[in-house]
Design a protein around this motif. Structure first.
Motif, mmCIF file in Angstrom:
data_model
loop_
_atom_site.group_PDB
_atom_site.id
_atom_site.type_symbol
_atom_site.label_atom_id
_atom_site.label_comp_id
_atom_site.label_asym_id
_atom_site.label_seq_id
_atom_site.Cartn_x
_atom_site.Cartn_y
_atom_site.Cartn_z
ATOM 1 N N LEU A 1 0.820 -1.212 0.000
ATOM 2 C CA LEU A 1 0.000 0.000 0.000
ATOM 3 C C LEU A 1 0.854 1.262 0.000
ATOM 4 O O LEU A 1 0.352 2.360 0.195
ATOM 5 N N LYS A 2 2.140 1.103 -0.212
ATOM 6 C CA LYS A 2 3.097 2.212 -0.156
ATOM 7 C C LYS A 2 3.248 2.864 -1.530
ATOM 8 O O LYS A 2 3.288 2.188 -2.561
ATOM 9 N N LEU A 3 3.324 4.188 -1.535
ATOM 10 C CA LEU A 3 3.531 4.971 -2.750
ATOM 11 C C LEU A 3 4.658 5.968 -2.541
ATOM 12 O O LEU A 3 4.849 6.483 -1.437
ATOM 13 N N ASN B 1 10.670 19.010 -7.087
ATOM 14 C CA ASN B 1 11.828 18.193 -6.721
ATOM 15 C C ASN B 1 11.717 17.648 -5.293
ATOM 16 O O ASN B 1 12.692 17.228 -4.700
ATOM 17 N N HIS B 2 10.486 17.633 -4.751
ATOM 18 C CA HIS B 2 10.252 17.147 -3.396
ATOM 19 C C HIS B 2 9.636 15.759 -3.450
ATOM 20 O O HIS B 2 8.698 15.513 -4.201
ATOM 21 N N LYS B 3 10.182 14.858 -2.629
ATOM 22 C CA LYS B 3 9.716 13.472 -2.618
ATOM 23 C C LYS B 3 9.342 13.061 -1.203
ATOM 24 O O LYS B 3 9.982 13.491 -0.246
ATOM 25 N N TRP B 4 8.309 12.235 -1.099
ATOM 26 C CA TRP B 4 7.918 11.693 0.183
ATOM 27 C C TRP B 4 7.189 10.371 -0.023
ATOM 28 O O TRP B 4 6.849 10.011 -1.135
ATOM 29 N N VAL B 5 6.979 9.660 1.085
ATOM 30 C CA VAL B 5 6.358 8.338 1.057
ATOM 31 C C VAL B 5 4.969 8.433 1.680
ATOM 32 O O VAL B 5 4.780 9.116 2.684
ATOM 33 N N VAL B 6 4.032 7.730 1.076
ATOM 34 C CA VAL B 6 2.682 7.614 1.610
ATOM 35 C C VAL B 6 2.433 6.130 1.872
ATOM 36 O O VAL B 6 2.807 5.281 1.061
ATOM 37 N N ASP B 7 1.836 5.837 3.003
ATOM 38 C CA ASP B 7 1.556 4.451 3.364
ATOM 39 C C ASP B 7 0.370 4.456 4.323
ATOM 40 O O ASP B 7 0.001 5.496 4.877
ATOM 41 N N GLU B 8 -0.207 3.319 4.508
ATOM 42 C CA GLU B 8 -1.294 3.168 5.468
ATOM 43 C C GLU B 8 -0.720 2.650 6.786
ATOM 44 O O GLU B 8 0.325 1.993 6.801
ATOM 45 N N PRO B 9 -1.414 2.916 7.889
ATOM 46 C CA PRO B 9 -0.963 2.320 9.154
ATOM 47 C C PRO B 9 -1.135 0.803 9.093
ATOM 48 O O PRO B 9 -1.905 0.281 8.273
ATOM 49 N N GLU B 10 -0.421 0.108 9.947
ATOM 50 C CA GLU B 10 -0.466 -1.354 9.947
ATOM 51 C C GLU B 10 -1.882 -1.877 10.148
ATOM 52 O O GLU B 10 -2.274 -2.867 9.526
ATOM 53 N N ASP C 1 3.137 1.458 7.604
ATOM 54 C CA ASP C 1 3.267 2.671 8.420
ATOM 55 C C ASP C 1 4.582 3.418 8.175
ATOM 56 O O ASP C 1 5.212 3.906 9.098
ATOM 57 N N GLN C 2 4.986 3.502 6.904
ATOM 58 C CA GLN C 2 6.233 4.193 6.570
ATOM 59 C C GLN C 2 6.022 5.663 6.195
ATOM 60 O O GLN C 2 6.974 6.350 5.839
ATOM 61 N N GLY C 3 4.784 6.112 6.282
ATOM 62 C CA GLY C 3 4.501 7.510 5.982
ATOM 63 C C GLY C 3 3.045 7.802 6.285
ATOM 64 O O GLY C 3 2.279 6.891 6.617
ATOM 65 N N PRO C 4 2.658 9.070 6.198
ATOM 66 C CA PRO C 4 1.251 9.405 6.419
ATOM 67 C C PRO C 4 0.385 8.782 5.333
ATOM 68 O O PRO C 4 0.860 8.516 4.232
ATOM 69 N N ASN C 5 -0.886 8.554 5.656
ATOM 70 C CA ASN C 5 -1.782 8.027 4.640
ATOM 71 C C ASN C 5 -2.445 9.188 3.885
ATOM 72 O O ASN C 5 -2.278 10.349 4.272
ATOM 73 N N PRO C 6 -3.166 8.912 2.822
ATOM 74 C CA PRO C 6 -3.732 9.993 2.008
ATOM 75 C C PRO C 6 -4.636 10.959 2.772
ATOM 76 O O PRO C 6 -4.564 12.168 2.561
#
Length: 148
Positions: free
Chosen positions: A16-18, A24-33, A39-44
């Motif tokens: 579920l990670k994106l 030029n800014h990058k970040w990770v989006v993920d869902e909580p477990e 849980d590697q980043g905030p969710n949408p």
């Protein structure tokens, strides 16, 4: 500087990670477990809330001098009510937020009237708040590719 187009791109990173990128800014989006992510980043939906918080914060910083508010510190608190049964199609309820609330706490020695004027100004002009109040979202047709 009338119409300006802002863009973001999301690329699947497995599960579920994106990986997201804007300029030029990058970040990770993920869902909580608890929702199946790692849980590697905030969710949408947390990004939506963070977008509102950060927009209000930028405007506080930008417009405080015009309203004669000397900032010592400030914090923005945002929360939203979301029924998970909606997007999981468990119940016929709205899949998005039913309500979003925010509060701005400003530490200052400036008069209360100045702070109230600043906050009223921000509430009126905040682009993210305005967008959340109702804007059409269009899904553009896209092509699909088949891996060979």
């Amino acid at each position: 500087m009338a119409n300006t187009v802002f863009e973001s791109k999301a690329s699947w990173a497995g599960g579920l990670k994106l990986n997201l990128q804007s300029r030029n800014h990058k970040w990770v989006v993920d869902e909580p477990e608890i929702l199946g992510g790692t849980d590697q980043g905030p969710n949408p939906v947390e990004l939506v809330l963070g977008g509102l918080a950060s927009c209000v914060g930028v405007l506080v910083s930008l417009y405080a001098p015009a309203h004669k508010v000397e900032l010592k510190d400030f914090h923005i608190f945002v929360e939203g009510d979301l029924d998970l049964d909606g997007f999981q199609e468990i119940a016929p309820v709205r899949p998005g937020f039913s309500q979003i609330r925010y509060r701005v706490d400003i530490q200052t020695d400036s008069p209360k009237e100045n702070v109230d004027s600043l906050l009223a100004h921000i509430e009126r002009i905040c682009p993210v708040k305005d967008t959340l109040s109702g804007v059409g979202v269009l899904s553009q047709k896209s092509g699909s590719s088949v891996a060979a």
